[in-house]
Design a protein around this motif. Structure first.
Motif, short mmCIF file in Angstrom:
data_model
loop_
_atom_site.label_atom_id
_atom_site.label_comp_id
_atom_site.label_asym_id
_atom_site.label_seq_id
_atom_site.Cartn_x
_atom_site.Cartn_y
_atom_site.Cartn_z
N MET A 1 65.21 35.03 126.64
CA MET A 1 66.12 36.03 127.21
C MET A 1 66.02 36.09 128.72
O MET A 1 67.01 36.34 129.41
CB MET A 1 65.85 37.39 126.57
N ALA A 2 64.83 35.81 129.26
CA ALA A 2 64.70 35.72 130.73
C ALA A 2 65.53 34.54 131.24
O ALA A 2 66.20 34.64 132.28
CB ALA A 2 63.23 35.56 131.13
N GLY A 3 65.50 33.43 130.51
CA GLY A 3 66.31 32.27 130.89
C GLY A 3 67.80 32.58 130.82
O GLY A 3 68.57 32.16 131.70
N ALA A 4 68.19 33.34 129.80
CA ALA A 4 69.60 33.73 129.68
C ALA A 4 70.01 34.60 130.87
O ALA A 4 71.07 34.42 131.47
CB ALA A 4 69.83 34.48 128.37
N LEU A 5 69.13 35.51 131.22
CA LEU A 5 69.40 36.40 132.36
C LEU A 5 69.55 35.60 133.65
O LEU A 5 70.44 35.85 134.47
CB LEU A 5 68.23 37.39 132.48
N ALA A 6 68.67 34.59 133.82
CA ALA A 6 68.74 33.76 135.03
C ALA A 6 70.06 32.98 135.05
O ALA A 6 70.66 32.80 136.11
CB ALA A 6 67.55 32.81 135.08
N ALA A 7 70.52 32.52 133.88
CA ALA A 7 71.80 31.79 133.82
C ALA A 7 72.97 32.72 134.12
O ALA A 7 73.94 32.33 134.79
CB ALA A 7 71.96 31.15 132.44
N GLU A 8 72.87 33.96 133.66
CA GLU A 8 73.95 34.93 133.90
C GLU A 8 73.95 35.43 135.35
O GLU A 8 74.97 35.90 135.84
CB GLU A 8 73.78 36.14 132.96
N HIS A 9 72.80 35.34 135.99
CA HIS A 9 72.67 35.87 137.36
C HIS A 9 72.07 34.82 138.29
O HIS A 9 70.95 34.97 138.78
CB HIS A 9 71.82 37.15 137.36
N PRO A 10 72.84 33.77 138.57
CA PRO A 10 72.31 32.71 139.45
C PRO A 10 72.05 33.21 140.87
O PRO A 10 71.38 32.52 141.64
CB PRO A 10 73.42 31.65 139.41
N GLU A 11 72.55 34.38 141.21
CA GLU A 11 72.30 34.95 142.54
C GLU A 11 70.88 35.50 142.65
O GLU A 11 70.40 35.77 143.76
CB GLU A 11 73.32 36.06 142.85
#
Ligand SMILES: [Zn+2]
Length: 444
Positions: free
Chosen positions: A214-224
């Motif tokens: 889920m941390a990886g998903a968050l990073a993909a959703e928020h590349p900023e």
């Protein structure tokens, strides 16, 4: 319009010096003017040149002190201000015995708010104007830090730690809860004022595979957003990680497999690396962060900065308080020098001061905003006195070059050498007074 013209000696880097004689790598001006206007650096040059551009600006005369970009700390734990200097343990025992019990207190917003004020006071007292901070697992801790940083217009990068196992009650989230809280904090704080959110799974041991996914998903959703965690600090930690993630090729592969590696990823410590892990760091552009006072204090090991640098890997340097033993980037560079000496490498003071300013800004991808005194960048400035103590003054009688003076600051300097710290053009050193003992009596 608010403006101030600073006068003093000025040092600002353009690139990492290629050697002791690489004077093209930096600007040094003996009698400089630095014009700060509305939180930004409006101009810099000789004092006479800049004065002519702003004849009405009030002048603060810092001569004979040295002005440079405010220090950047790329790895530090905000909830550990009362853990620093805890005796006798290495990493895992230190976490369980000291750190985790302390971090449970940050569920209380009033405690978090009081500690946020003290924390930012301490950073600016030591000349640090930007920090990449781990908060506790509680959203309230990140809320308190971002609110206080916003109040001071301070560039702060931070995130609540995600940790859903191997931690005591009151200090665990869940995979879904950690995701939801982080997402809400991003929406609320990222890009607001000078704040940046950092997605912060604490480390592999305290996250389930579900949580890292889920941390990886968050990073993909928020590349900023940046991502920060810990890597290969201690042998027992590495062995435990291998037990928890038996399919991973190595420790770094755990993070890699969940999409957490890229140029915006900061990996605290990265001491005991395999050749494959070093290849992966070079390929992904992720940044190891060297925390010398912490690595020595916890007996973790020696960070191989030159070896990683030779592979094109750009490392940050940081305090890692509370396992780190000082908030001071000068002292961090001092201990860094010794760690590298143990490996046969003498860190030159010009490279050291580049590292703590523009170098760390490059690691964050923020070198167009912080880390230099270039016109148009944010007016975060530290003013240093290389004769701050009698011992330093005596030594400086025999320091004939800028590099020698910088090395005295690096080896002997501490917060006494910080004459003033400007955050977005506002002097902040004075906020450290009254001292913290008096502040302890403040209503929580
Ligand atoms: Zn850390």
């Amino acid at each position: 319009m608010t403006q101030t013209l600073l006068r003093g000696r000025l040092l600002s880097f353009h690139r990492d010096p290629q050697g002791p004689d690489d004077t093209e790598a930096y600007t040094y001006i003996e009698d400089a003017g630095l014009l700060m206007r509305d939180g930004l650096i409006a101009a810099r040059g000789t004092f006479a040149e800049v004065r002519a551009q702003a004849p009405q600006a009030p002048v603060t005369d810092h001569r004979p002190h040295l002005m440079m970009a405010g220090f950047i700390d790329t790895h530090i734990h905000f909830p550990q201000v009362q853990v620093i200097a805890s005796w006798g343990a290495q990493l895992l025992d230190w976490l369980n015995g000291y750190t985790f019990p302390e971090e449970t207190r940050f569920a209380d917003p009033a405690h978090a708010a009081r500690m946020a004020r003290a924390y930012l006071d301490l950073l600016t007292a030591h000349g640090t104007t930007t920090a990449v901070s781990f908060c506790s697992v509680h959203a309230a801790s990140a809320e308190a830090l971002f609110a206080e940083a916003t109040h001071r217009d301070m560039r702060m990068l931070a995130g609540k730690v995600m940790m859903d196992r191997n931690a005591p009650d009151g200090l665990r989230d869940t995979a879904q809860g950690g995701y939801d809280d982080s997402k809400a904090l991003i929406d609320r704080w990222h890009g607001k004022g000078r704040n940046g959110y950092v997605i912060t799974p604490r480390f592999a041991i305290t996250s389930t595979p579900e949580q890292l996914a889920m941390a990886g998903a968050l990073a993909a959703e928020h590349p900023e957003c940046h991502v920060q965690t810990h890597l290969s600090e201690n042998r027992a930690e590495i062995a435990y990680t291998a037990e928890l993630y038996p399919e991973a090729r190595d420790y770094l592969d755990v993070y890699e497999g969940f999409g957490l590696l890229g140029p915006k990823t900061l990996l605290g410590h990265a001491i005991h690396l395999t050749p494959r892990e070093i290849d992966a760091l070079a390929e992904t552009g992720a940044h190891p962060v060297f925390c010398p006072t912490s690595n020595l204090f916890l007996g973790s090991g020696l960070f191989d900065a030159p070896g990683l640098g030779a592979r094109g890997i750009t490392s940050g340097i940081a305090t890692d308080v509370g396992a780190g033993t000082s908030y001071c980037m000068l002292q961090t560079l001092n201990e860094g020098y010794k760690v590298l000496q143990l490996q046969g490498h003498a860190l030159h003071p010009l490279n050291a001061f580049h590292w703590a300013t523009r170098g760390n800004a490059c690691v964050l991808g923020l070198q167009d905003r912080i880390g230099t005194l270039d016109a148009g960048t944010e007016a975060d400035v530290v003013v240093l006195d290389s004769r701050a103590t009698p011992a330093m003054a005596l030594r400086c009688e025999r320091a004939g070059t800028l590099a020698e003076e910088l090395f005295v600051l690096q080896v002997m300097g501490d917060d006494r050498a910080t004459v003033e710290t400007y955050v977005a053009g506002t002097p902040r050193k004075a906020t450290t007074r009254p001292p913290l003992q008096q502040r302890a009596a403040e209503p929580a």
